[in-house]
Design a protein around this motif. Sequence first.
Motif, PDB file in Angstrom:
ATOM      1  N   ARG A 413       0.834  -1.201   0.000  1.00 43.21           N
ATOM      2  CA  ARG A 413       0.000   0.000   0.000  1.00 43.21           C
ATOM      3  C   ARG A 413       0.870   1.253   0.000  1.00 43.21           C
ATOM      4  N   VAL A 432      -5.659   4.547  -5.384  1.00 44.37           N
ATOM      5  CA  VAL A 432      -5.353   3.348  -4.609  1.00 44.37           C
ATOM      6  C   VAL A 432      -6.551   2.996  -3.734  1.00 44.37           C
ATOM      7  N   PRO A 434      -7.465   0.869  -0.703  1.00 45.31           N
ATOM      8  CA  PRO A 434      -6.630   0.246   0.335  1.00 45.31           C
ATOM      9  C   PRO A 434      -7.137  -1.119   0.799  1.00 45.31           C
ATOM     10  N   ARG A 436      -6.725  -4.942   2.082  1.00 46.33           N
ATOM     11  CA  ARG A 436      -5.710  -5.601   2.890  1.00 46.33           C
ATOM     12  C   ARG A 436      -5.694  -7.105   2.639  1.00 46.33           C
TER      13      ARG A 436
END
Length: 572
Positions: A413, A432, A434, A436
Motif C-alpha cells: 500500500r 489506490v 486500500p 488488505r
Amino acid sequence: MLETLDADAVRRWCASGLDALRRHQGEIDDLNVYPVPDGDTGTNLVLTLTSAQQALAMDLDTSPEGGGAAVTPHGHALRLMARGALLGARGNSGVILAQLLRGLADALTTVPTVRGRELAGALRGAATAAYGAVAHPVEGTLLSVAAAAATGAEQADSDDLRAVVRSAAGAATRALARTPQQLATLARAGVVDAGGQGLCLLLDALVEVVAGEPPDRPATVPRPVRPPVTAVRETGSEAYAYEVQYLLDAAPEAVTRLRATLDALGDSLVVVGDAATGQESSTWNVHVHVNDVGAAVEAGVVAGRPYLISVTRFADQPAVAQRPGPDDSDRAVATRWPGPDDSDRAAATRWSGADGADRAAVVVASGAGLAALLSGEGATVLAGSPSTGELLDAVRATGAARVVVLPTDPATRAVAGTVAHQAQPLGVKVSVVPTRSPVQALAALAVRDPQRSFEDDVIAMAEAAGACRSAEVCHAGREALTVAGPCRPGDVLALVEGEVHLVGADLLDTCTALLDRMLGGGGELVTLLAGADAPAGLTDAVRAHVARHWPFVEVQAYAGGQPHYPLLVGVE
C-alpha cells in the motif's frame, strides 16, 4: 580492487546491498519475532533501498546543489541514492538509513577523490546526522552500529579504501553482537537488533564492491536463542497505538517546531530531510508513534504540505506478502494473456469509461489461482512485493489513462501511494483502493461500472472492499502471546482484520469456528480461498459446515494458491 569510491562503485554498492537485504529479508524480519509470518524491519529496509536504486536508475536529481561547488560524479550518485531513500523510506529503520545515506552524500558530494580517510570522515558525519534525526536516541540499535562503523573506519587511520571499509564493517559486526547487552528487550528475546543487522549487510556489500571479495566472516543473521515473546513494533513504547509517517514539504524552521510538537505527542520520532543552507523549503520524511493520529497529521499541515500519509495500527498484524527473491524474475507479472505482443495483453485488461478515457486495474497478489481469478476480472496481476518502479511499470503497461491499484497488503500500500504520486507527471491518474486481502480485491473488482465517472467508480470499489470483512488462517511459527492467548509453534491462528481471534490445534476446527464467529455478526456471502499448503477437501468441509449451520449464506470457494495461509476468508 578499488583505490577510490567512484560513481560506478556507488551504483554497484546499492545493487549489491539491495540484493543482500532481499536474500536476508525474512531472517531480519524474524528478529522482530512476530508469531505469524510478517514484514517489518527487513521489509522496510528493502523498500527503502529499492526506492534508492530506482532513483539511481532514473538518474533524475532534484535535490539541492552542493553548496555552490561542482558536484562530482560519485557525489551525484550518492545524492540520487539518498534522495530516493528519503522519498521511499519505510518505518523507523528505513528513515534512519535514509539519513545515513544523506550524511554520506553531504560529506562526499564535492570531494574530488574518495579514499580511506575521506570515507571515514563521511561515515562519522552520517552517524552524527542519524543521531541528530532521532528525538531520543537509544543505544543497542542501528544508531549504535552506525557509530561503531565510523569509529572502526577512523581507527584504521589510512588512505587505503579497502582497509577502511573492512575496518568499518568489522567494527559494525562486533557492535551488532553487543546490542543485546545494551537493550534489555533484545536480551529477553535472544536476538540482535534487526536494523543493525541490515546495516551490517550493507557494509559487507561495500567491502565486496571495494575489495573485490566478501568479508572474511559470512554475512549470516543470528537466530533467536529461545522462543521470544511477541513484539509489535520496531521501536518505541507499547503506550502508543499508531505509527504515522508522511512526506512533508516545509521550511527547516517549521520542521524544528514540528519536532517539538510531535515529541510531545508520542515517541520513536525521526525526521530526516534534504535541507540545504539558505533553502526556503525542503522535503522531509516524518515518522512517529502516537495515539492521536489527527494531531500528528495536523502538526504536519501547520508546518507545510504533508502527503503520502501512512497510518499503521500496531494491533493489526499485516497480512504476509511473498518476500522478494534474489532477482526481479521472482516478482514478475504473474499473469499472461493471449496475444502475440504486450499491447494485446494490455488491451485485454483495460476498458473504456463514461468519460471516454481507458481504465485499468492492477492488483498485487501471490498465488497461481488468485492470479487466474483476478485476471479473469480484467485486472493486471503482480506477484510478490513489487518495487515502486515495477509497480509503476505495470501501471504504464496497461496503456490506460485511469488506473486503480489494489495492493492487498500494508507494505505494498505504501509503494502504491508513491506510484500514484509518480504517475501524475506521466499523465496517468492512479487511485489506490486500500485493500488488505485478496478477497477484498475480488469484492472491489466485482462492482466496477464503466458508466460511472472514474472517481465514483473508485468510491464504489472502496466501499465494496470495506464492506467485505477479511480473515486468514495460518500456523504459528513460534511461541508468543497474542490477544487470544498464548500460542506455540504449529498452533493454528485465525486472524480477523489482522488481529488474532482464535488459537487452535486443529486446522478444520479452527476454520469452522472462525466462520461461526464472523457470521455471527451477519453476512450473506462467504468467499473461501484455499492456500498452497491447504489439505485436500478443506474448503469442501468448511462449505458443508456453513450449509448445516448457516443455510441462508452463499459460499464460493476457489483454489487461491497463496503462500503461508491455508485459508483466506471474506464475508460480505
